[in-house]
Structures are given as structure tokens and as C-alpha cells.
Design a protein around this motif. Sequence first.
Motif, short mmCIF file in Angstrom:
data_model
loop_
_atom_site.label_atom_id
_atom_site.label_comp_id
_atom_site.label_asym_id
_atom_site.label_seq_id
_atom_site.Cartn_x
_atom_site.Cartn_y
_atom_site.Cartn_z
N LEU A 76 0.86 -1.18 0.00
CA LEU A 76 0.00 0.00 0.00
C LEU A 76 0.90 1.23 0.00
CD1 LEU A 76 -2.82 1.37 0.34
CD2 LEU A 76 -2.47 1.15 2.82
N VAL A 77 0.67 2.17 -0.92
CA VAL A 77 1.49 3.37 -0.97
C VAL A 77 0.62 4.61 -0.74
CG1 VAL A 77 3.29 2.43 -2.43
CG2 VAL A 77 1.32 3.46 -3.50
N VAL A 78 1.17 5.54 0.01
CA VAL A 78 0.50 6.80 0.33
C VAL A 78 1.49 7.93 0.08
CG1 VAL A 78 -0.97 5.68 2.05
CG2 VAL A 78 1.18 6.77 2.77
N PRO A 79 1.01 9.14 -0.16
CA PRO A 79 1.94 10.24 -0.42
C PRO A 79 2.61 10.74 0.85
CG PRO A 79 -0.32 11.05 -0.40
CD PRO A 79 -0.41 9.55 -0.27
N ALA A 80 3.75 11.38 0.69
CA ALA A 80 4.41 12.03 1.82
C ALA A 80 3.44 13.06 2.40
CB ALA A 80 5.69 12.71 1.37
N GLY A 81 3.37 13.12 3.71
CA GLY A 81 2.44 14.03 4.35
C GLY A 81 1.09 13.41 4.68
N HIS A 82 0.82 12.21 4.18
CA HIS A 82 -0.42 11.52 4.51
C HIS A 82 -0.39 11.10 5.98
CE1 HIS A 82 -3.46 8.29 4.48
NE2 HIS A 82 -3.93 8.85 3.37
N ALA A 91 1.53 6.14 -13.84
CA ALA A 91 0.43 7.10 -13.74
C ALA A 91 -0.22 7.03 -12.36
CB ALA A 91 -0.60 6.82 -14.83
N ILE A 92 -0.36 5.83 -11.84
CA ILE A 92 -0.96 5.69 -10.50
C ILE A 92 -0.05 6.32 -9.45
CG2 ILE A 92 -1.61 4.02 -8.72
CD1 ILE A 92 -2.63 2.21 -10.93
N ARG A 129 0.99 10.72 -5.55
CA ARG A 129 1.81 11.85 -5.11
C ARG A 129 1.01 13.15 -5.09
NH1 ARG A 129 5.53 9.65 -8.74
NH2 ARG A 129 5.28 11.44 -10.15
N GLU A 130 0.04 13.26 -6.01
CA GLU A 130 -0.78 14.47 -6.07
C GLU A 130 -1.91 14.46 -5.05
OE1 GLU A 130 -0.28 17.18 -7.85
OE2 GLU A 130 1.57 16.32 -8.65
N GLY A 131 -2.02 13.38 -4.27
CA GLY A 131 -3.03 13.32 -3.21
C GLY A 131 -4.41 12.90 -3.66
N ARG A 145 9.13 10.50 -1.50
CA ARG A 145 7.91 11.03 -2.11
C ARG A 145 6.69 10.15 -1.85
NH1 ARG A 145 11.94 12.47 -6.00
NH2 ARG A 145 11.74 10.45 -7.06
N LEU A 146 6.93 8.87 -1.55
CA LEU A 146 5.85 7.94 -1.21
C LEU A 146 6.27 7.14 0.02
CD1 LEU A 146 4.92 6.42 -4.72
CD2 LEU A 146 3.64 8.16 -3.45
N SER A 147 5.29 6.64 0.75
CA SER A 147 5.55 5.72 1.86
C SER A 147 4.86 4.40 1.56
CB SER A 147 5.02 6.29 3.18
OG SER A 147 5.76 7.43 3.56
N ALA A 148 5.51 3.28 1.92
CA ALA A 148 4.98 1.94 1.66
C ALA A 148 4.58 1.29 2.97
CB ALA A 148 6.02 1.08 0.94
N LEU A 149 3.38 0.71 2.99
CA LEU A 149 2.84 0.07 4.17
C LEU A 149 2.33 -1.32 3.81
CD1 LEU A 149 1.73 3.25 3.99
CD2 LEU A 149 0.70 2.66 6.17
N ARG A 150 2.15 -2.16 4.82
CA ARG A 150 1.47 -3.44 4.63
C ARG A 150 0.06 -3.34 5.20
NH1 ARG A 150 6.84 -5.71 5.45
NH2 ARG A 150 7.34 -7.06 3.68
N VAL A 151 -0.81 -4.22 4.69
CA VAL A 151 -2.17 -4.31 5.19
C VAL A 151 -2.26 -5.58 6.04
CG1 VAL A 151 -4.62 -4.43 4.60
CG2 VAL A 151 -3.04 -3.14 3.15
#
Length: 301
Positions: free
Chosen positions: A167-173, A229-230, A235-237, A256-262
Motif C-alpha cells: 500500500l502506498v501513500v503520499p508524503a504528508g499523509h 500514472a498511478i 503523489r498528487e493526493g 515522495r511515497l511511503s509503503a505500508l502493509r495491510v
Amino acid sequence: MTLPHLDTFAEAAERGSFTAAARHLGLTQAAVSQRIQQLEVTLRTPLFRRAGGGVSLTDAGRRLHGYARQILDLTARAQADVTGTPGRVTGDLCLAASSVPGQHLLPHTLAAFRTRHPGVRVRVSVSDTEAVLGDVEHGRAHLGLVGGLGGGPHLEFRRFARDELVLVVPAGHPWAKRKRVSPADLAAQPLIQRERGSGSRRCLERALERLGVAPGGLNVVLELGSTEAIGAAVREGLGVAVLSRRAVRPEVRAGRLSALRVTGLSLARDLFVVRDRRRVLAAPAQSFLNLLHPDEPPAVP
């Protein structure tokens, strides 16, 4: 018993045409036909079916081709060893790949392949898994590289690498500093995902189903046709996404992105090289297959 003209037989089998084999060998089509006929007389069995301007192997021809290729390859190795001149594999190699193996594994493999076989002309198309399987089944590609099993019964899959979706989320999430989230957390977030036919999307949906979570319950806000593209949309939120760790590694390292596990969601997957059993592999395709993983047994879809 001496088996005559195995080189001519192999060329005709791999090209599916006496005319194409003749052109490659610098012979007339009649000469190729005569050589094949002589081999069939020696073995007392038909080796080809003739139909529609082309040829295909009989069961006996298919069995012979495996031996013929081994004999010809061993002959080339013997000549190279005795003379000190390396044998050359030449011809065309058409590959089809889905996005993750095509963009993140294939370039390195092709560099090694080109070093060993500079006489091979390589053409690569990159699409999604479903399209790749179609290319292989319809003969548009000799081999495919994909992130999942599927397609028709004639396809043979061999594992050549492992991958993991994250799972990836943007920096600042709000989740950017977290290591894990729950499936319920994921379902509540706006999700960006690949199009239908994508191997990574199929992997996510099957993992959710094993956990008892309906993929239709996800809050999908956007579908895009490429991993890049994804990643840009994340990154654009515009939302979060589940992508290959290989694909997002540079963005994660750059912050620029953070990676997490579910939690509870198994998103490890195999990557496969796929061929159509109905078609014999020419020397360039067989050499590429050997470079990927020569000893891996076929996987069961």
C-alpha cells in the motif's frame, strides 16, 4: 541410423513454413521439402501437417524437435570449444510483458541477453497481463512475462521471480509514518487502481477475497492504465494505491511515497514467463528462456 537434415527440420519447425526455412537457409522450397521427406522416410513417420500455406508439427515431429535442438546446440558448443570461436544465435525474439516485469526486470535481463547473443533482434511490447497472454496464445509473441496465471490450456508458465504488492501513500499523509493498517482502514480510503486485466489488480482482489473482504466494497475513485500514472496520482493526493514494491522503490527511497502493509493481507506473488506449448521455440526464444530460469518446472494454473 543416421538422421539427415536436422538443421532443415528445426528451421521449418520453428518458422512454421518451408518457404521461410528455405529463405533463411538459402535453399529452394523444393530442396527443403525433399530434405524433410528424406527425414520422414528414414523415421517412417510424418513429421509435419501441411495446411493453409504453412506447416505444424505432428506429435512425432514435436518429440523429434526437442532432440534435434539438443543435437544442434551440442554441435555448436563442440565447434565453439574446439575452434575457440563462440557459436552465434541469430534471428528474431518477440517478447510481451506486463508492466512490472516489463519495466523493472526485463531491461536488466535484456542487457545480459544481448551481451551473450548480439545477433538476435529483440522486439518488446508492454501492456497488462491479459493482453500479454493473448499475444502469446495468438503467436504475436514468442514468450510473455506476467504477474499472474490465466489464459488458455495451451499456455505453460514458469516462475522466474518474486514480487510483493504494498500500500502506498503520499508524503504528508496521516499514514506516512505507519508500518501497517487494517483492511477496514484500506476500504475507507479513496483508492486508485489498475484497469481490469492487470495482474496486480487481480492479486489484490484475490487476497481480499481470501480474507473475506469483497473487492467491490473498496472506495475506488480512479482507474489508470500504468503503474507510473498511478504513482503520480498518489503523489498528487488523489488517493492511495496498492502497487509493486519493485515499482515504487525509487519513490519510497526519495521520500515522495511511503509503503505500508495491510494486516492479514498476503500480497506476495510470483512472476512468470509464459509460452504456448503448441508452438516450438526457436533458438533465440529458448536461449532467453534458459537465461531466465532453466531449471524451474512448469507451474499449474
